[in-house]
Design an enzyme around this catalytic site. Structure first.
Site, mmCIF file in Angstrom:
data_model
loop_
_atom_site.group_PDB
_atom_site.id
_atom_site.type_symbol
_atom_site.label_atom_id
_atom_site.label_comp_id
_atom_site.label_asym_id
_atom_site.label_seq_id
_atom_site.Cartn_x
_atom_site.Cartn_y
_atom_site.Cartn_z
ATOM 1 N N HIS A 73 -13.714 -48.130 27.418
ATOM 2 C CA HIS A 73 -14.935 -48.310 26.635
ATOM 3 C C HIS A 73 -15.324 -46.997 25.978
ATOM 4 O O HIS A 73 -15.094 -45.926 26.546
ATOM 5 C CB HIS A 73 -16.077 -48.820 27.518
ATOM 6 C CG HIS A 73 -17.269 -49.315 26.758
ATOM 7 N ND1 HIS A 73 -18.271 -48.476 26.322
ATOM 8 C CD2 HIS A 73 -17.606 -50.567 26.343
ATOM 9 C CE1 HIS A 73 -19.182 -49.193 25.676
ATOM 10 N NE2 HIS A 73 -18.810 -50.453 25.663
ATOM 11 N N ASP A 115 -15.483 -57.199 27.531
ATOM 12 C CA ASP A 115 -14.842 -58.015 26.510
ATOM 13 C C ASP A 115 -13.628 -58.753 27.062
ATOM 14 O O ASP A 115 -13.347 -59.886 26.672
ATOM 15 C CB ASP A 115 -14.419 -57.143 25.321
ATOM 16 C CG ASP A 115 -15.610 -56.490 24.645
ATOM 17 O OD1 ASP A 115 -16.567 -57.211 24.345
ATOM 18 O OD2 ASP A 115 -15.585 -55.265 24.433
#
Length: 430
Positions: free
Chosen positions: A306, A364
């Site tokens: 991330h 995600d």
């Protein structure tokens, strides 16, 4: 917010710059007067080291894997609360009392209908239009229907616009889905809670009764909570920038949706699922793990790591549990895509290369798997993200409007083009 100062030496000048400290997190150097004192700007592509505003809404510590909404850990809100309670918290700064929550839920529920003429907007789109394209157009068009909530100087109108946006977003999202798959629109049902109502609007058909699965409803509600806000990300910054010009709230949210559509932002879960489709079967995972480790190979594992979190994304831990709850509830056992995902997850969590580089599965990765198992096509993933993030956008927009130091956004640049030169006619050009 306390402040100290620091000294910046530029050529033969010494400039005193205020250092401001927040409640928690890094302090900031106030450079707002730097140009006036030195004739220089700062250079920070992507604004990765620049605080563009002061906010009391969301806090992230990427190194420690912490996400707080108004001071409350995301884990506690997702485990014990529901999405509308989270909406109230983000909007008003405190968790609601029982009476306040009942009133808030009631007001949102009674704003879920959209003007009937909105139906005509959908018929203007091609049947194969991406649902996000439809959302950008339809949300922006809300300002043409609700003139009584576009005066941003009126606190009451701002409140009404906020309620309408939170309430009508799932209705528009469900309509975009129904139009996309060629089924008739399903109107809201006031007796259902927010997320159950959305599931019904998406998956009910006139030919038969639809019963909401409580496990799936709770899972989707948790996904909404996890995506409700995430500090000054690209789409939130877009909403704030659009709002700084005085644009109406519906236009600002439409701008946020357009930004969210980008594959580097809201489209990441769709990209993660496409990667799983490319891998195809569990036996091909070692091949793709090797490709991911090869610096000369352009392949990248989507859904891992991330931009902000250099530790495990706290939302991913909750999403991981939610994903397995949904898969168990639906009895998904022979879907090769999900088999690839589960196997890849296990390898990444124990492989030394991924652990060392802190390439943990992110939200995600898990949300894409979960939404697919629920029956949503990949084209709807970012729409669901926009639905959840609307409350964060609205909260951030409201905070900006009420900030006395707010000014229209106007970033500067480092110009590297041609210096001044004189115009010559076509005949004189060689």
């Amino acid at each position: 917010m306390s402040s100290t100062s620091s000294t910046l030496n530029v050529d033969d000048k010494s400039v005193e710059l205020a250092v401001k400290e927040g409640t928690i997190g890094p302090s900031v150097v106030d450079i707002s007067k730097l140009y006036g004192q030195t004739g220089m700007f700062t250079y920070d592509p992507g604004f990765t080291s620049t605080a563009a505003c002061e906010s009391k809404i969301t806090y992230i510590d990427g190194d420690k894997g912490i996400l707080l909404y108004r001071g409350y850990p995301i884990e506690q809100l997702a485990e014990h609360g529901d999405f509308l309670e989270t909406c109230y918290l983000l909007l008003y700064g405190e968790l609601p009392t029982a009476a306040q929550k009942a009133d808030f839920d009631y007001r949102v529920t009674r704003h879920t209908m959209v003007h009937d003429q909105m139906n005509r907007f959908f018929t203007g789109f091609r049947r194969d239009a991406h649902p996000m394209a439809i959302m950008v157009g339809c949300v922006g068009a809300l300002s043409a229907f609700y003139h009584d909530s576009t005066d941003i100087s009126d606190p009451h109108q701002r409140m009404v616009a906020s309620m309408r946006m939170i309430a009508k977003m799932p209705t528009l999202a469900a309509m975009a889905y129904k139009y996309h798959v060629g089924q008739p629109f399903v109107y809201p049902a006031n007796e259902l809670d927010y997320t159950s109502n959305f599931l019904r609007m998406c998956f009910a058909v006139p030919a038969e009764e639809y019963k909401v699965n409580p496990v799936l409803s709770r899972a989707l509600d948790r996904i909404f909570i996890l995506h409700a806000d995430h500090e000054q990300n690209a789409s939130t910054s877009t909403v704030r920038l659009a709002g700084s010009s005085g644009a109406n709230p519906f236009a600002c949210i439409a701008a946020g949706i357009a930004c969210l559509w980008g594959p580097a932002h809201g489209g990441a879960n769709e990209a993660a699922l496409k990667m799983l489709e490319e891998i195809g079967t569990p036996d091909r995972i070692p091949e793709y793990i090797a490709k991911a480790k090869d610096k000369n190979d352009p392949f990248r594992l989507m859904g891992f790591g991330h931009r902000v979190y250099k530790n495990y994304d706290p939302r991913a831990r909750i999403m991981q549990k939610t994903t397995h709850e949904v898969l168990n509830e639906l009895g998904v056992k022979d879907d090769p895509l999900l088999e690839v995902a589960i196997e890849l997850e296990q390898i990444a969590l124990r492989d030394e290369y991924f652990v060392e580089k802190k390439l943990y599965p992110n939200i995600d990765f898990y949300s894409g798997i979960t939404l697919k198992a629920m029956g949503f096509p990949t084209s709807m993933f970012t729409v669901l993200f926009a639905l959840a993030r609307t409350v964060g956008w609205i909260a951030q927009w409201s905070e900006m409007i009420e900030d006395p130091s707010q000014r229209i956004g106007r970033p500067r640049q480092l110009y590297t083009g041609s210096p001044k030169r004189d115009y010559v006619t076509v005949a004189q050009r060689g």
